[in-house]
Motif scaffolding. Structure first.
Motif, PDB file in Angstrom:
ATOM      1  N   GLY A 297       4.384   2.355   3.784  1.00 43.41           N
ATOM      2  CA  GLY A 297       4.481   1.439   2.639  1.00 43.41           C
ATOM      3  C   GLY A 297       5.928   1.133   2.294  1.00 43.41           C
ATOM      4  O   GLY A 297       6.327  -0.031   2.199  1.00 43.41           O
ATOM      5  N   ARG A 298       6.736   2.181   2.129  1.00 43.15           N
ATOM      6  CA  ARG A 298       8.147   1.975   1.784  1.00 43.15           C
ATOM      7  C   ARG A 298       8.914   1.361   2.948  1.00 43.15           C
ATOM      8  O   ARG A 298       9.777   0.491   2.751  1.00 43.15           O
ATOM      9  CB  ARG A 298       8.776   3.303   1.369  1.00 43.15           C
ATOM     10  CG  ARG A 298       8.261   3.819   0.029  1.00 43.15           C
ATOM     11  CD  ARG A 298       8.908   5.138  -0.348  1.00 43.15           C
ATOM     12  NE  ARG A 298       8.471   5.566  -1.673  1.00 43.15           N
ATOM     13  CZ  ARG A 298       8.864   6.700  -2.264  1.00 43.15           C
ATOM     14  NH1 ARG A 298       9.707   7.519  -1.622  1.00 43.15           N
ATOM     15  NH2 ARG A 298       8.438   7.007  -3.469  1.00 43.15           N
ATOM     16  N   GLY A 299       8.615   1.813   4.151  1.00 40.20           N
ATOM     17  CA  GLY A 299       9.282   1.233   5.310  1.00 40.20           C
ATOM     18  C   GLY A 299       8.994  -0.252   5.443  1.00 40.20           C
ATOM     19  O   GLY A 299       9.887  -1.054   5.737  1.00 40.20           O
ATOM     20  N   SER A 300       7.751  -0.645   5.220  1.00 35.95           N
ATOM     21  CA  SER A 300       7.381  -2.056   5.304  1.00 35.95           C
ATOM     22  C   SER A 300       8.039  -2.859   4.180  1.00 35.95           C
ATOM     23  O   SER A 300       8.456  -4.012   4.391  1.00 35.95           O
ATOM     24  CB  SER A 300       5.865  -2.210   5.230  1.00 35.95           C
ATOM     25  OG  SER A 300       5.235  -1.541   6.309  1.00 35.95           O
ATOM     26  N   ALA A 301       8.123  -2.271   2.994  1.00 35.50           N
ATOM     27  CA  ALA A 301       8.788  -2.955   1.884  1.00 35.50           C
ATOM     28  C   ALA A 301      10.254  -3.223   2.201  1.00 35.50           C
ATOM     29  O   ALA A 301      10.776  -4.312   1.932  1.00 35.50           O
ATOM     30  CB  ALA A 301       8.667  -2.124   0.606  1.00 35.50           C
TER      31      ALA A 301
ATOM     32  N   TYR B  95       0.838  -1.203   0.000  1.00 33.68           N
ATOM     33  CA  TYR B  95       0.000   0.000   0.000  1.00 33.68           C
ATOM     34  C   TYR B  95       0.875   1.257   0.000  1.00 33.68           C
ATOM     35  O   TYR B  95       2.096   1.180   0.204  1.00 33.68           O
ATOM     36  CB  TYR B  95      -0.936  -0.005   1.202  1.00 33.68           C
ATOM     37  CG  TYR B  95      -2.126  -0.923   1.025  1.00 33.68           C
ATOM     38  CD1 TYR B  95      -3.381  -0.425   0.678  1.00 33.68           C
ATOM     39  CD2 TYR B  95      -1.992  -2.302   1.185  1.00 33.68           C
ATOM     40  CE1 TYR B  95      -4.464  -1.272   0.501  1.00 33.68           C
ATOM     41  CE2 TYR B  95      -3.065  -3.153   1.013  1.00 33.68           C
ATOM     42  CZ  TYR B  95      -4.307  -2.627   0.670  1.00 33.68           C
ATOM     43  OH  TYR B  95      -5.383  -3.465   0.479  1.00 33.68           O
ATOM     44  N   ASN B  96       0.230   2.400  -0.200  1.00 38.69           N
ATOM     45  CA  ASN B  96       0.964   3.669  -0.262  1.00 38.69           C
ATOM     46  C   ASN B  96       1.378   4.116   1.131  1.00 38.69           C
ATOM     47  O   ASN B  96       1.267   3.378   2.101  1.00 38.69           O
ATOM     48  CB  ASN B  96       0.131   4.738  -0.981  1.00 38.69           C
ATOM     49  CG  ASN B  96      -1.147   5.074  -0.215  1.00 38.69           C
ATOM     50  OD1 ASN B  96      -1.586   4.320   0.649  1.00 38.69           O
ATOM     51  ND2 ASN B  96      -1.732   6.218  -0.520  1.00 38.69           N
ATOM     52  N   ASP B  97       1.808   5.385   1.230  1.00 36.55           N
ATOM     53  CA  ASP B  97       2.416   5.853   2.478  1.00 36.55           C
ATOM     54  C   ASP B  97       1.475   5.799   3.672  1.00 36.55           C
ATOM     55  O   ASP B  97       1.895   5.491   4.785  1.00 36.55           O
ATOM     56  CB  ASP B  97       2.970   7.268   2.294  1.00 36.55           C
ATOM     57  CG  ASP B  97       1.909   8.243   1.814  1.00 36.55           C
ATOM     58  OD1 ASP B  97       0.818   7.788   1.412  1.00 36.55           O
ATOM     59  OD2 ASP B  97       2.166   9.454   1.829  1.00 36.55           O
TER      60      ASP B  97
END
Length: 330
Positions: free
Chosen positions: A299-303, A77-79
């Motif tokens: 989102g980016r942190g989880s990725a 998902y997004n931010d």
């Protein structure tokens, strides 16, 4: 600053609720154990297995599996988790130029630190085992393992402290450089890519003691008859080490190497404490934290967390296989 009566009351209520939850959990667990102890017949063994494994499985699900599933979900998902973006966050991680630098730095850590710590640990194990009072020296070398990575980072932050040459130096490295004739040593934490290797030195300093202790135990476990047979065949010094000692401790060396690799992949404290990821020193674990809790892009942190997990997983699996092989040989 004293707490008001209302704040104190709220704190006591929260404490009471927490204590009650823990007491309730322990009470239920005690009742289940009592019931399992009195069970007989066909249900005794299944009930015992359920009682012994049940709490561990529940804690594993709550503490590991559920967060993992949620992290994978958030990475798609997004931010603010309001829109599904699929693999867009993973594409960003591998195609964005600053992220490429982060991945290269992480890979550099993954190669340099485990090799340096393992080689130094092996050399020290060989040298210290030949000395009198080896327990004292091993304790001193192992001592950094007892220091948190934050504490080690603060120590080395003072070691790398740089001031103008006209001022009195408090940094050991700068003072040593000046004493050796370097009139204007650089600001070590601003010098790229030197600063990255100086940060690695902190992790090597911490992990070398672990490698030394484990490898020293493996060397002492080599049967004396194997060593004596090699010496009778003319193997001495380097030849004895390379053709007898190294093959005999190969499995242990691989385990040490992969264990340090796992620790290095999770390197966060050193970078966060000493540079904050600035000046070209960013690594994957610190970038994950920055994306999640500084830029609030879940989102980016989880990725990045998923990428880090997938990178650690093969190393853990390989370690388990090696340990099983070693036990089978024994």
């Amino acid at each position: 600053m004293s707490l008001s009566a209302g704040a104190w009351g709220d704190a006591m209520v929260k404490f009471g609720n927490g204590f009650g939850a823990i007491a309730g959990f322990l009470g239920v667990l005690l009742l289940v154990f009592l019931a399992a102890g009195r069970a007989s017949g066909r249900i005794a063994r299944p009930l015992a297995v359920l009682v012994l494994l049940g709490p561990a499985v529940v804690l594993l699900l709550v503490g590991l599996i559920a967060p993992l599933v949620r992290t994978v979900y958030l990475s798609l998902y997004n931010d603010d988790s309001s829109r599904f973006v699929g693999g867009e966050n993973f594409g960003w991680a591998f195609t964005n130029d600053p992220m490429r630098e982060v991945l290269v730095n992480t890979l550099l850590w993954l190669v340099v630190v485990p090799l340096a710590a393992t080689v130094l640990g092996l050399v020290l194990a060989l040298l210290v085992d030949r000395m009198r009072g080896q327990a004292v020296y091993k304790s001193l070398i192992f001592m950094p393992m007892a220091i948190s990575l934050v504490g080690a980072s603060i120590i080395f932050k003072f070691v790398y402290e740089a001031r103008d040459p006209s001022q009195q130096q408090i940094g050991l490295l700068s003072q040593t450089a000046i004493a050796l004739g370097w009139d204007d040593p650089p600001n070590w934490m601003l010098s790229q890519p030197l600063n990255t290797f100086l940060l690695m030195a902190v992790m090597v300093w911490v992990q070398t003691g672990f490698a030394m202790v484990v490898l020293s135990a493996a060397i002492k476990a080599i049967p004396d008859d194997v060593t004596e047979a090699a010496r009778l065949d003319g193997a001495q010094g380097v030849r004895l080490f390379w053709y007898v000692t190294v093959p005999m401790i190969r499995t242990t060396t691989v385990v040490v190497l992969t264990t340090v690799m796992i620790t290095t992949l999770k390197a966060f404290d050193i970078v966060r404490t000493m540079t904050g990821g600035n000046f070209g020193t960013q690594v994957l674990a610190n970038e994950m934290y920055s994306q999640s809790f500084v830029q609030f892009n879940t989102g980016r942190g989880s990725a990045l967390a998923v990428i880090l997990f997938l990178a650690v997983l093969p190393l853990v699996a390989y370690n388990i296989l090696q340990l099983r092989k070693e036990r089978a040989v024994r």
